[in-house]
Scaffold this active site. Structure first.
Site: not given
Length: 457
Positions: A126-127, A170
């Site tokens: 995600k990041t 995010e």
């Protein structure tokens, strides 16, 4: 602590003065930065001082170290981290005074109001994907507002207010926060069971991603990395429902059956090797293309990307040994980062230190963590980082160490984190790559290893 999500969340500009309990965390600090950029009064507190708190002070926030009821001051709204306990004096004071109390997800939704939201979700990546998408969109002239779970190396921050109408965020599934954003577009990197302390079963976890995809606006779209079976199944289900789905794959043999394959980044050298990072970059590219932006400009941004803090972050080199740090805390993430570490090590050995994160996760995945660590040449295990949980004497780093398929002399359980740097420095030799892994305090070890290697060089 779980704070109920209100039925209606006012836009950030209607929250009044906002006080954050746990403002030093990645999620809350990002929201605070955006509010500060919009001229909203912000204060907050955290348990320990940090560079994050210092930067928030510089941006105009009133920030305290430690928690005290008086620090709530004249706040109209309290935003609370999930790590905060019910007896926190600032939370107790806010309830006593009848202030508006919001969880992180609602506070993020408040700053998203009025923007076209692109929410990036998935068990892993995600990041990095959110960061890649941010720099790609910037390169293509979109100038989005962004909130990321890590600091972009290029900007030194995890959030900023942009001039465009896009908001890249995010979207965290760990506590169900990602179900509250109603995005224009959603990205799902993978669906690989985790956070079962929250969701209970792998089936319930996967169902949450279906619910997340259902929140996408009717005129929006869903991007899925179909190398992952869970994301592939999600794409198939939602395409069958008539939704716009964009598929991505790193596999050359899948190029004819997906919308964006690896040839879309032909000739581009990414900041780090590894198929999982290629997948993140392709997902970012596919999202930008689906938004109608220029391929060449997006690709140029991806090529210029220099990483995100704690995601295969190079910490330095001393004594002929390179030291990297990464956030991997799930078996699949360990596998991916060891693949990257092996490529970076070249002919040198890969020496890894891993700090398991959460007792509940280690109880479920500890054996698989150990198996994944077997791809290293030397492994040092420290004890479990407890975070919000209580210790369990039966679930420790020793449990993981016992599952590492390497000779006993190449695996060490070093329960005290303070002793890990010395153990790594003892094992490392010129040409090696040392990689520290975990979502907790293991990130402090890399610089200490470099100091020890330099002193003995």
């Amino acid at each position: 602590m779980r704070i109920p999500v209100p039925d209606v969340v006012p836009p950030a500009e209607e929250l009044g003065r906002v006080h954050f309990v746990g403002i030093g965390g990645a999620g809350l600090s990002a929201i605070a930065r955006i509010m500060l950029a919009r001229g909203i009064g912000v204060s907050g507190s955290d348990g320990v001082d940090s560079a994050t708190l210092a930067s928030l002070r510089e941006a105009g926030a009133t920030v305290f170290v430690g928690h005290d009821a008086a620090q709530v001051g004249d706040a109209d709204t309290l935003v609370v981290s999930t790590a905060v306990r019910e007896d926190n004096p600032e939370y107790v004071e806010a309830v006593r005074r009848g202030l508006r109390v919001l969880p992180r997800s609602s506070a993020l939704a408040s700053v998203m109001a009025g923007r076209r939201v692109v929410a990036v979700a998935g068990t892993h990546g995600k990041t990095t994907t959110t960061s890649l998408l941010t720099v790609a969109l910037q390169s293509a002239g979109a100038d989005p507002t962004y909130a990321v779970g890590g600091e972009l190396a290029a900007t030194g921050t995890n959030a900023a207010e942009g001039s465009g109408d896009l908001f890249v965020a995010e979207a965290d599934e760990s506590d169900g926060a990602f179900l509250h954003y109603a995005p224009h577009a959603a990205v799902v990197t993978n669906v690989d069971a985790d956070h079962l302390d929250q969701w209970g079963t792998p089936e319930a976890y996967a169902a949450a991603f279906d619910e997340f995809a259902d929140t996408v606006s009717p005129d929006g779209f869903l991007v899925c990395v179909v190398d992952d079976p869970g994301a592939a199944a999600l794409a198939e289900r939602h395409r069958a429902l008539g939704r716009r789905v964009v598929t991505v794959s790193t596999r050359a043999d899948a190029a004819d059956s997906v919308d964006v394959g690896p040839d879309a980044l032909a000739g581009i050298t990414l900041w780090s090797p590894g198929d999982h990072y290629l997948a993140d970059a392709l997902a970012a590219l596919a999202t930008g293309l689906a938004l109608g932006l220029d391929h060449a400009a997006l690709a140029a941004g991806l090529a210029a990307y220099t990483g995100t803090k704690r995601r295969m972050e190079r910490k330095g080199e001393a004594g002929g040994v390179r030291v990297y740090d990464s956030y991997a805390h799930h078996p699949a993430e360990i596998i991916g980062d060891l693949q990257s570490g092996r490529a970076l090590a070249g002919e040198g050995r890969l020496v890894v230190a891993f700090q398991p994160h959460l007792v509940s996760r280690t109880r479920i995945f500890g054996e698989a963590m150990g198996q994944a660590l077997g791809a290293a040449d030397e492994v040092v295990l420290t004890d479990v980082y407890l975070a919000r949980e209580e210790a369990d004497p039966d679930v420790t780093g020793a449990y993981v160490a016992g599952s590492v398929p390497l000779p006993a002399d190449r695996v060490a359980f070093v329960p005290d984190l303070a002793d890990v740097a010395a153990e790594l420095a003892r094992r490392a030799r010129p040409g090696d790559l040392v990689l520290t892994l975990g979502a907790g305090t293991i990130t402090t070890v890399g610089p200490l290893v470099l100091e020890l290697l330099a002193d003995h060089g």
